[in-house]
Write an enzyme that holds these catalytic residues in place. Structure first.
Site, mmCIF file in Angstrom:
data_model
loop_
_atom_site.group_PDB
_atom_site.id
_atom_site.type_symbol
_atom_site.label_atom_id
_atom_site.label_comp_id
_atom_site.label_asym_id
_atom_site.label_seq_id
_atom_site.Cartn_x
_atom_site.Cartn_y
_atom_site.Cartn_z
ATOM 1 N N ASP A 1 1.051 2.960 -2.150
ATOM 2 C CA ASP A 1 1.430 3.801 -1.002
ATOM 3 C C ASP A 1 2.941 4.000 -0.938
ATOM 4 O OD1 ASP A 1 -1.231 3.497 -0.444
ATOM 5 O OD2 ASP A 1 -0.941 3.030 1.669
ATOM 6 N N PRO B 1 -0.028 9.201 12.393
ATOM 7 C CA PRO B 1 -0.750 8.208 13.188
ATOM 8 C C PRO B 1 -0.871 6.880 12.431
ATOM 9 C CG PRO B 1 -2.210 10.017 12.508
ATOM 10 C CD PRO B 1 -0.830 10.371 12.053
ATOM 11 N N ALA C 1 5.318 4.567 4.754
ATOM 12 C CA ALA C 1 6.380 5.566 4.993
ATOM 13 C C ALA C 1 7.487 4.942 5.831
ATOM 14 C CB ALA C 1 5.799 6.790 5.679
ATOM 15 N N GLY D 1 -5.090 5.101 7.523
ATOM 16 C CA GLY D 1 -5.172 5.406 6.094
ATOM 17 C C GLY D 1 -4.269 6.538 5.646
ATOM 18 N N LEU D 2 -3.281 6.888 6.492
ATOM 19 C CA LEU D 2 -2.372 7.977 6.119
ATOM 20 C C LEU D 2 -0.973 7.468 5.748
ATOM 21 C CD1 LEU D 2 -3.426 10.767 8.680
ATOM 22 C CD2 LEU D 2 -4.208 10.415 6.325
ATOM 23 N N GLY D 3 -0.852 6.155 5.558
ATOM 24 C CA GLY D 3 0.381 5.610 4.990
ATOM 25 C C GLY D 3 1.526 5.456 5.963
ATOM 26 N N SER D 4 1.225 5.295 7.269
ATOM 27 C CA SER D 4 2.337 5.207 8.224
ATOM 28 C C SER D 4 3.202 3.973 7.962
ATOM 29 C CB SER D 4 1.842 5.209 9.669
ATOM 30 O OG SER D 4 1.201 4.005 9.950
ATOM 31 N N SER D 5 2.591 2.833 7.649
ATOM 32 C CA SER D 5 3.422 1.629 7.487
ATOM 33 C C SER D 5 4.244 1.727 6.201
ATOM 34 C CB SER D 5 2.587 0.355 7.549
ATOM 35 O OG SER D 5 1.907 0.152 6.358
HETATM 36 O O1 PMV Z 1 -5.257 2.133 4.811
HETATM 37 P P1 PMV Z 1 -3.940 2.079 4.131
HETATM 38 O O2 PMV Z 1 -3.132 3.328 4.317
HETATM 39 O O3 PMV Z 1 -3.168 0.824 4.494
HETATM 40 O O4 PMV Z 1 -4.217 1.991 2.538
HETATM 41 C C1 PMV Z 1 -4.704 0.817 1.950
HETATM 42 C C2 PMV Z 1 -4.984 1.012 0.494
HETATM 43 C C3 PMV Z 1 -5.559 -0.228 -0.212
HETATM 44 O O5 PMV Z 1 -5.883 0.166 -1.561
HETATM 45 C C4 PMV Z 1 -6.846 -0.689 0.457
HETATM 46 C C5 PMV Z 1 -4.577 -1.388 -0.244
HETATM 47 C C6 PMV Z 1 -3.387 -1.176 -1.184
HETATM 48 O O6 PMV Z 1 -2.399 -1.890 -0.994
HETATM 49 O O7 PMV Z 1 -3.422 -0.345 -2.111
#
Ligand code: PMV
Length: 312
Positions: free
Chosen positions: A148, A98, A108, A102-106
């Site tokens: 990420d 999804p 990945a 916060g699971l790294g879709s962009s």
């Molecule tokens: O929410 P996400 O999956 O885009 O993770 C962001 C993580 C941050 O530490 C807030 C930003 C980063 O580039 O590390």
């Protein structure tokens, strides 16, 4: 010729936001993936199809002028067209991660996209693919730490630092229950909010960065030894710092309390302000059951040990 690659999503076990300011982070690749295929075409076009929309544009447009969430993939294709002198590329994206939670879709997507496009040409190393993926991620979020994309490329659990990263082999009984708040976030705007907090509270922020670095240093050994209770305590401590810098909210707070009540520890993963939380489990289903009873969608995430896979 067609080239296909797939990369996993991730959970940030420790260090989101503080990693942007050099404190490091520990991330775990999870068994949800994005797959991107790329094909050279004879028309002077970049064409991208995905579950979240499509793009059909001439090459040569600066990424900042591409008004689409597929801008980072456009950037990857355009970079390849310029370097290799072919007319066009078409790409297709399939995702079971999804977006915006916060699971790294962009990340990945950038890693799989960079690998699929690089696979059309000779000489693509993982290091070069990662470099291109981070460059592409910057077109969506300029301030990305690169953590990420690194875990999506190499898989497993990694301790990430700005200059290097190392793998961590987890001890027995390492499990994650990931629950969704049902809302999404914009990483860029939450990171901008944290910058405001930091500018207004430099000493407090700096103390939290130091404390976070200390947590990250000792968490490596605790993960390796399977010290779930101590790890849970550190995860909860990390969550307190995230609350202090203002990236939690009422729903996330409630979810974290549910997770902390049913497992060794729980915190936000990723930027916060919406998205997911995870609980550290010993492989049992108690935390997942508790999240579901609280009305939140939840899944047990396994560790992805492969990272980037290229099928050529
Ligand atoms: O929410 P996400 O999956 O885009 O993770 C962001 C993580 C941050 O530490 C807030 C930003 C980063 O580039 O590390």
């Amino acid at each position: 010729m067609k080239s296909t690659a797939s990369a996993p999503g991730k959970v940030i076990l420790f260090g989101e936001h503080f990693v942007v300011y050099g404190s490091g982070a520990i991330l775990c690749a999870i068994n949800r993936r994005i797959t991107v295929s790329a094909e050279a075409i004879t028309e002077k076009k970049i064409r991208i199809t995905s579950d979240v929309g499509s793009l059909d544009m001439e090459p040569g447009i600066p990424a900042c002028d591409v008004g689409s969430s597929l801008r980072s993939l456009y950037h990857i294709a355009d970079t390849a067209l310029r370097s290799h002198g072919i007319p066009g590329i078409k790409m297709a994206v399939k995702s079971d991660i999804p977006a915006g939670v916060g699971l790294g879709s962009s990340s990945a997507c950038c890693v799989a996209g960079a690998a699929a496009v690089s696979g059309l040409f000779p000489d693509s190393s993982r290091e070069k693919i990662l470099e291109l993926a981070v460059d592409a991620e910057r077109t969506a979020f300029q301030g990305t730490s690169g953590a990420d994309c690194t875990v999506c490329t190499y898989g497993g659990i990694i301790r990430y630092g700005a200059k290097s990263h190392e793998k961590i082999e987890p001890g027995p009984g390492f499990g994650l229950a990931v629950a969704s708040s049902g809302t999404t976030h914009s990483t860029e705007s939450v990171v901008a909010r944290v910058k405001k907090f930091r500018d207004a509270n430099p000493a407090e922020f700096s103390r939290m960065c130091d404390a976070e670095s200390e947590i990250i240093r000792s968490a490596k050994g605790q993960i390796e030894q399977g010290e779930t209770a101590e790890l849970g305590r550190m995860i909860n401590q990390n969550q307190q710092y995230l609350e202090a810098i203002g990236v939690s909210n009422q729903t996330l707070q409630e979810m974290v309390r549910i997770g902390q009540g049913a497992a060794a520890g729980a915190k936000i993963t990723g930027a916060g302000g919406g998205g997911c939380v995870f609980a550290l489990t010993d492989g049992g289903t108690g935390a997942a059951d508790a999240f579901r009873e609280g009305g939140y969608e939840c899944f047990a995430a396994g560790i992805d040990c492969d990272g980037l896979i290229v099928f050529n």
